[in-house]
Design an enzyme around this catalytic site. Structure first.
Site, short mmCIF file in Angstrom:
data_model
loop_
_atom_site.label_atom_id
_atom_site.label_comp_id
_atom_site.label_asym_id
_atom_site.label_seq_id
_atom_site.Cartn_x
_atom_site.Cartn_y
_atom_site.Cartn_z
CB VAL A 275 -0.94 0.03 1.23
CG1 VAL A 275 -1.93 1.18 1.09
CG2 VAL A 275 -1.67 -1.29 1.38
CB SER A 276 1.96 3.36 -2.61
OG SER A 276 2.47 4.64 -2.91
N PRO A 277 1.14 5.65 -0.41
CG PRO A 277 2.52 7.16 0.73
CD PRO A 277 2.49 5.76 0.17
#
Ligand code: NAG
Ligand code: NAG
Ligand code: NAG
Ligand code: NAG
Length: 701
Positions: A275-277
């Protein structure tokens, strides 16, 4: 019925209602402490980039803890602004707690997790592979974390009070994306159809309320990598999750500077593995075109493939992501009470030797029993390529010489993978058989801690690594099902508390593993890692709910005393003739307006001489009357930044550059900037110094 009986009855009803509504089922304490590591000269932990060394400070690191007690059972949860947690770190925290409180706190009832910021100094993990890009063990980082975590728990202990706990959930959109969507798509379609998104958008919140109905602590869990600050950042930062905590604490401690005040607000990590911002997604740096979705590569001449956030630069991206998460958490606090948790407390912990773990499963198509095994740790080739959040810097291969002197020293001690390793990890091509390297000590763990904490119907699952989205979802489903097999068990809320107690890289599903992207290449125990964890946590929850004990399992090796370190300490500090430490090198202007950035420079010493925990390397001060100045901002404030510059290595000269960007909420008036430091005298000894800028005027317009 006579009148007095009636009055008595009504009074009894009213009283019991009031009593029930207000009686506090738990003793609860919250605490926070500064655990900032050395802000300069030490490589950051996360991107594995030797060149990403600290050059100053943007946000301080904090440890935030809560303790909950009921019927003489007590549990502790900690969220730390750090890359990850190592076993030696937790062991030392527990040792110090036991020196003070005997057996009240143990390995079993404390869960320590890290937010996973990639903007903080490393060197504290003790497993060689994880400390290689830092040039080995850094005692100062380790000590800062141990002491900060310990102190945050002591403070929670000292603040225990009657309290109630409320659990609620909300959805945060536009704050995270999946960075390996093609791996996620490898999971079965029936399973994917259970979920709307390919990452978890749910924020789970625990709210602690005192007898007066006042909120004194809030702990949130949300799945996102704190990598809004990319690998070009050289300022120590707690990144998006850390800044979300600061925003929440500012709301509830409005009069306090960062890191101070009674209310504690934490944002802890969850199944953030994929999961990336950086929600604009991966693009080619020169052309701006999307990268190839399967390989995350760009055509020649289109530049490098990396993802970035919604802002114009990484600071703005951090601010936007942090604000989105904080705002949802903040409105959830005010949205009624949520579900009150009132049940009993219990906990369970067991060490597991994963490569020795075997698991019998029935193949649904053949009905044959198959035996699944864990593998001896190894890293695959895609690990070296890195992710779209930080393209590969870890170009270490068996036997190769690199720019990293520590790698060059130890590279010959890494063994070739055995035939068994190659089969076990297949289809992962093995780059580093880390589990076969023992010199000068273990490179990656094979014994990991597994842990559950139960507070009423909440189950906190302490995971010693990074679960991908679907790994987390699968474990939660299985644990909820297993819990329901038990009599008297209601619906449980299972929370994935990742990066807990020890770090063992990633855990993907078996289907994702077959795709061998970065997360799968970094799943160190092979294709069945997740199945093994699910089996193990099911065992734990069965034992927990039927009140059975489990043995402690094999203890991890004691890695402490043979640490390798190539980082040097501060040699000495010097200053130019006639310009003492703390004297000003660049004064501020006379006046500024909102939106301007104030810049001042001081003759300084190395900030590693003193980390000024709970204090500050500098203060922005506002004049309140003729004699009194009030601290408006510190080195931990979002609005300020501190850059340290070595101006002569031979003479030990250095400068401290401090900036303050004046926000719209600033009170106009007269200001000054004060710097404190500690210098190391050439003949030995540490001595404090300070310096103050001239006074300047801040106007709104
Ligand atoms: C990091 O962010 C900066 C903007 O703050 C940008 O200029 C740079 O290209 C980014 N680099 C990477 C590798 O993401
Ligand atoms: C793992 O299994 C091997 C072989 O069965 C055994 O020799 C070893 O002691 C085991 N290791 C642990 C930590 O249990
Ligand atoms: C798994 O199967 C093997 C062989 O079929 C058997 O010997 C072993 O006891 C089984 N283990 C468990 C935990 O059921
Ligand atoms: C597998 O076993 C179950 C129950 O034992 C049975 O209902 C099913 O038909 C079997 N399937 C196959 C493919 O043999």
């Amino acid at each position: 019925m006579n009148f007095s009986n009636f009055v008595f009855g009504v009074t009894f009803l009213v009283l019991s209602y009031v009593f029930c509504a207000q009686s506090a089922p738990y003793k609860i304490g919250v605490g926070r402490a500064d655990c900032t590591g050395p802000p300069v000269e030490i490589t950051f932990m996360g991107y594995a980039n030797l060149k990403q060394k600290g050059e100053g400070l943007h946000l301080r690191q904090y440890s935030r803890s809560f303790i909950v007690e009921k019927d003489d059972k007590r549990v502790v949860f900690v969220s730390v602004d750090a890359g990850m947690i190592g076993h030696a770190l937790k062991r030392e925290v527990v040792k110090r707690l036991q020196e003070r409180y005997d057996d009240l706190y143990t390995i079993d009832n404390i869960m320590i997790t890290a937010t996973h910021t990639h903007g903080a100094p490393g060197g504290f993990l003790m497993h060689l592979l994880y400390d290689i890009s830092i040039l080995g063990f850094v005692a100062q980082t380790y000590e800062a974390l141990v002491e900060g975590i310990y102190l945050s728990i002591v403070r929670a202990h000292d603040n225990l009070q009657d309290g109630r706990i409320f659990l609620s959930k909300t959805t945060v959109l536009n704050a995270n994306i999946n960075r390996s969507p093609t791996s996620y798509l490898a999971n079965p379609v029936e399973e994917r159809e259970l979920y709307e998104h390919d990452v978890d958008k749910t924020l789970t919140q625990l709210k602690f309320v005192d007898n007066n109905g006042d909120v004194f602590g809030v702990f949130n869990w949300f799945a996102v990598h704190p990598v809004s600050m990319n690998n070009t950042n050289h300022l120590v930062t707690s990144d998006n999750m850390g800044y979300a905590s600061m925003l929440l604490e500012k709301e509830y401690n409005p009069k306090d500077v960062p890191g101070k005040g009674k209310f504690v607000g934490a944002f802890a990590n969850s199944n953030l593995g994929d999961v990336s911002p950086n929600i604009l997604g991966p693009k080619c740096s020169k052309s701006g075109n999307p990268c190839d979705i399967l390989t995350s590569k760009c055509p020649k001449n289109e530049g490098e493939c990396f993802a970035s956030g919604p802002g114009n630069d990484m600071f703005e991206s951090t601010q936007i992501i942090a604000s989105r998460i904080y705002e949802k958490a903040s409105s959830l606090i005010k949205q009624g009470e949520g579900n009150e948790i009132t049940g009993d407390i219990s906990f369970i912990h067991q060490f597991v030797d994963v490569p020795n773990y075997t698991l019998n499963v029935t193949n649904p198509t053949t009905n044959q029993t198959e035996i699944l095994k864990g593998c001896v740790p190894a890293m695959g080739y895609s690990f070296a390529a890195g992710t779209t959040d930080g393209p590969g810097m870890f170009l270490f291969e068996q036997g190769t010489v690199t720019e990293n002197p520590l790698w060059n020293m130890v590279r010959t001690f890494i063994a070739k993978p055995t035939k068994e390793d190659i089969n076990c990890h297949s289809p992962k091509p093995i780059l580093l058989a880390t589990g076969r390297a023992w010199f000068p000590y273990e490179w990656q763990p094979r014994i990991v801690p597994t842990q559950l904490i139960k507070i009423g119907n909440l189950i906190l699952t302490g995971i010693p690594g990074e679960f991908t989205t679907m790994s987390g979802r699968r474990l939660k489903r299985k644990l909820s099902e297993t819990a329901l097999e038990h009599e008297n068990s209601n619906n449980f809320e299972v929370v994935i508390a990742g990066l807990a107690n020890l770090y063992s890289s990633y855990i993907t599903t078996n289907e994702e593993y077959l795709k061998q992207r970065y997360e799968a290449a970094s799943t160190i125990f092979g294709p069945h890692t997740l199945s093994i964890y699910i089996d193990q946590y099911q065992r734990l929850i069965r034992a927990l709910l039927s009140k059975q004990k489990v043995d402690q399992g094999p203890l991890p090796p004691y890695l402490n005393d043979r640490m390798l370190s190539l980082t040097t300490g501060v040699v000495y500090d010097g200053h130019p003739i006639g310009k003492d430490f703390g004297s000003i090198k660049a004064e501020p202007q006379d006046t500024y307006r909102f939106g301007d950035t104030v810049k001042v420079s001081f003759v300084a010493a190395n900030p590693r001489n003193n980390l000024y925990h709970e204090e500050s390397y500098f203060t922005v001060e506002r004049q309140v009357d003729e004699e009194n100045w009030e601290v408006a901002f510190t080195d931990a404030s979002w609005e300020t930044r501190m850059y340290w510059e070595r101006t002569s290595t031979v003479l030990g000269f250095s400068d401290m550059h401090i900036t303050w960007t004046i926000g719209p909420d600033t009170i106009p008036g007269l200001y000054r900037i004060k710097h404190v430091g500690t210098y190391k005298y050439i003949l030995g000894g540490l001595f404090p110094y300070e310096g103050t800028s001239r006074t300047f005027q801040v106007n709104a317009q």
